[in-house]
Design a protein around this motif. Structure first.
Motif, short mmCIF file in Angstrom:
data_model
loop_
_atom_site.label_atom_id
_atom_site.label_comp_id
_atom_site.label_asym_id
_atom_site.label_seq_id
_atom_site.Cartn_x
_atom_site.Cartn_y
_atom_site.Cartn_z
N ILE A 1 -40.93 17.22 24.40
CA ILE A 1 -39.78 17.47 23.52
C ILE A 1 -39.88 18.86 22.90
N GLU A 2 -41.07 19.20 22.41
CA GLU A 2 -41.26 20.51 21.77
C GLU A 2 -41.12 21.64 22.78
N ALA A 3 -41.53 21.40 24.02
CA ALA A 3 -41.37 22.42 25.06
C ALA A 3 -39.90 22.62 25.40
N ALA A 4 -39.14 21.52 25.43
CA ALA A 4 -37.72 21.60 25.77
C ALA A 4 -36.89 22.16 24.62
N LYS A 5 -37.35 21.95 23.37
CA LYS A 5 -36.62 22.43 22.20
C LYS A 5 -37.63 22.97 21.19
N PRO A 6 -38.06 24.21 21.34
CA PRO A 6 -39.10 24.77 20.46
C PRO A 6 -38.73 24.77 18.98
N SER A 7 -37.43 24.72 18.66
CA SER A 7 -37.02 24.77 17.26
C SER A 7 -37.22 23.44 16.53
N ILE A 8 -37.42 22.37 17.28
CA ILE A 8 -37.54 21.06 16.62
C ILE A 8 -38.87 20.96 15.89
N THR A 9 -38.88 20.26 14.77
CA THR A 9 -40.13 20.05 14.03
C THR A 9 -40.55 18.59 14.15
N VAL A 10 -41.83 18.39 14.36
CA VAL A 10 -42.41 17.04 14.42
C VAL A 10 -43.41 16.95 13.28
N THR A 11 -43.14 16.06 12.34
CA THR A 11 -43.94 15.97 11.13
C THR A 11 -44.57 14.59 11.00
N THR A 12 -45.88 14.57 10.81
CA THR A 12 -46.59 13.33 10.53
C THR A 12 -46.85 13.27 9.02
N LEU A 13 -46.27 12.29 8.36
CA LEU A 13 -46.45 12.20 6.92
C LEU A 13 -47.89 11.84 6.58
N SER A 14 -48.38 12.40 5.50
CA SER A 14 -49.71 12.08 5.01
C SER A 14 -49.71 10.69 4.39
N GLU A 15 -50.89 10.15 4.13
CA GLU A 15 -50.96 8.84 3.49
C GLU A 15 -50.31 8.87 2.11
N GLU A 16 -50.45 9.98 1.41
CA GLU A 16 -49.81 10.12 0.10
C GLU A 16 -48.30 10.10 0.23
N GLU A 17 -47.77 10.78 1.24
CA GLU A 17 -46.32 10.80 1.45
C GLU A 17 -45.80 9.45 1.92
N ARG A 18 -46.64 8.72 2.64
CA ARG A 18 -46.22 7.41 3.12
C ARG A 18 -46.24 6.35 2.03
N ALA A 19 -46.99 6.58 0.98
CA ALA A 19 -47.19 5.55 -0.05
C ALA A 19 -45.89 4.95 -0.58
N PRO A 20 -44.88 5.75 -0.94
CA PRO A 20 -43.64 5.13 -1.45
C PRO A 20 -42.88 4.34 -0.39
N PHE A 21 -43.01 4.74 0.87
CA PHE A 21 -42.39 3.95 1.94
C PHE A 21 -43.17 2.65 2.13
N ARG A 22 -44.48 2.75 2.12
CA ARG A 22 -45.32 1.57 2.28
C ARG A 22 -45.09 0.56 1.15
N ALA A 23 -44.74 1.08 -0.02
CA ALA A 23 -44.52 0.21 -1.18
C ALA A 23 -43.31 -0.70 -1.01
N THR A 24 -42.46 -0.42 -0.04
CA THR A 24 -41.28 -1.26 0.20
C THR A 24 -41.60 -2.52 1.00
N THR A 25 -42.83 -2.59 1.53
CA THR A 25 -43.18 -3.70 2.42
C THR A 25 -42.99 -5.05 1.74
N GLU A 26 -43.44 -5.17 0.51
CA GLU A 26 -43.32 -6.45 -0.20
C GLU A 26 -41.86 -6.87 -0.34
N GLN A 27 -40.99 -5.91 -0.62
CA GLN A 27 -39.55 -6.21 -0.75
C GLN A 27 -38.98 -6.71 0.58
N VAL A 28 -39.35 -6.05 1.67
CA VAL A 28 -38.81 -6.44 2.97
C VAL A 28 -39.41 -7.78 3.41
N GLU A 29 -40.67 -8.00 3.10
CA GLU A 29 -41.28 -9.30 3.39
C GLU A 29 -40.52 -10.42 2.68
#
Length: 335
Positions: A280-308
């Motif tokens: 994908i990056e070779a076909a479109k060099p302008s695209i960004t691929v970002t892996t969120l850190s554990e700290e950045e994921r924390a507020p998303f992870r906090a929704t698990t109980e609600q969805v459960e």
């Protein structure tokens, strides 16, 4: 994933031939293309059946016989012998299967994930009973790859999802999950996704990297974000009357072919995600691929109980049992 409308011609062509229940020609439909994960699995299954018996397996990739609900109905009615379909679509029929859409439930660690799918009591004990109630023989479930989110704005926090219309499969728990993330979940048929991204009807979608690459949706997106929230799960099923009517030899043939395809697809996926992202990056060099850190994921992870909690409300009479067993299986897989 991808869907098209069933045509009268395709249905007529399908129904020509031997009766479904004891046919030497077995019909197998799935939701992806031949060169995508479900297609690779199906080809290995076909290879094993035909190498070890006189039976023929006809494969019907995405769009050949209609939408996901069409091929499931055709399998329940016996027109098809096999169908490969994700719990995201079967959730309306088997609400407990929506457990696979709870965010941050499945592990990111590949070996733990594979161990879970091999040995899970929920998959091997509970779900076959639930599928059987709907006229389906559950043969296996397997992962297809880490789910990622495409968008035209960077996503690093729930606030970044504000007013972002994310295309999702038509599934109430998936809708609930993205609402909890702060997005606007938008169910849309797969055939309308590329055009929807182009015109702004939707702003993004979720899928594994191989599917983002093969469907070229990255061409009309600027960002890919790895939230680490899920792995796409799918299942191979057979029409239960068909399966129960087979000889013990043919039933074992199918189980053996399923096991071989399962191990093959896990091996096939080794490095697939990274290779797809590189392409994908070779076909479109302008695209960004970002892996969120554990700290950045924390507020998303906090929704698990609600969805459960939502899953326990809408996940059917055995929802609590399924969720508890899944957690126990995942803990065992990680030990």
């Amino acid at each position: 994933m991808r869907i098209k409308t069933l045509t009268a011609a395709s249905l007529t062509a399908l129904m020509l031939g031997a009766p479904a229940a004891m046919a030497d020609t077995w019909r197998y439909a799935f939701e992806e293309a031949l060169d995508e994960v479900q297609g690779v699995f199906a080809q290995k299954f076909k290879e094993e059946v035909e190498a070890n018996s006189d039976h023929e397996v006809q494969l019907f990739p995405f769009g050949t016989l209609g939408e996901s609900d069409n091929i499931l109905e055709q399998t329940q009615s016996g027109i098809l012998q096999f169908v490969n379909q994700s719990p995201g679509f079967t959730g309306a029929l088997i609400p407990e299967a929506q457990v696979f859409l709870v965010p941050y439930l499945l592990p990111e660690d590949e070996q733990q994930l594979y161990s879970f799918f091999r040995d899970s009591e929920a998959i091997n004990g509970i779900f076959p009973e639930l599928y059987a109630e709907q006229g389906l023989e559950l043969l296996t479930m397997y992962p297809e790859g880490e789910v990622m989110v495409t968008s035209n704005r960077p996503i690093a926090a729930p606030a970044d999802f504000d007013d972002v219309k994310v295309r999702v499969m038509t599934n109430p728990l998936l809708v609930s999950s993205y609402q909890a993330f702060g997005a606007t979940p938008t169910p849309l048929p797969w055939g309308e996704v590329y055009g929807g991204l182009q015109t702004g009807i939707i702003d993004g979608h979720e899928n594994p990297a191989f599917f983002i690459e093969s469907t070229r949706t990255f061409e009309v997106q600027e960002h890919i974000t790895r939230l680490g929230h899920n792995n796409f799960t799918t299942a191979l099923m057979a029409n239960k009357d068909f399966f129960d009517g087979l000889s013990e030899e043919d039933q074992q043939l199918i189980r053996n072919a399923t096991d071989a395809a399962f191990e093959h697809i896990l091996e096939y996926q080794q490095g697939l995600t990274e290779a797809s992202l590189e392409a994908i990056e070779a076909a479109k060099p302008s695209i960004t691929v970002t892996t969120l850190s554990e700290e950045e994921r924390a507020p998303f992870r906090a929704t698990t109980e609600q969805v459960e909690a939502t899953f326990l409300e809408i996940g059917g009479p055995r929802a609590q049992e399924v969720l508890d067993q899944m957690k126990a299986d995942l803990e065992a897989a990680g030990s």
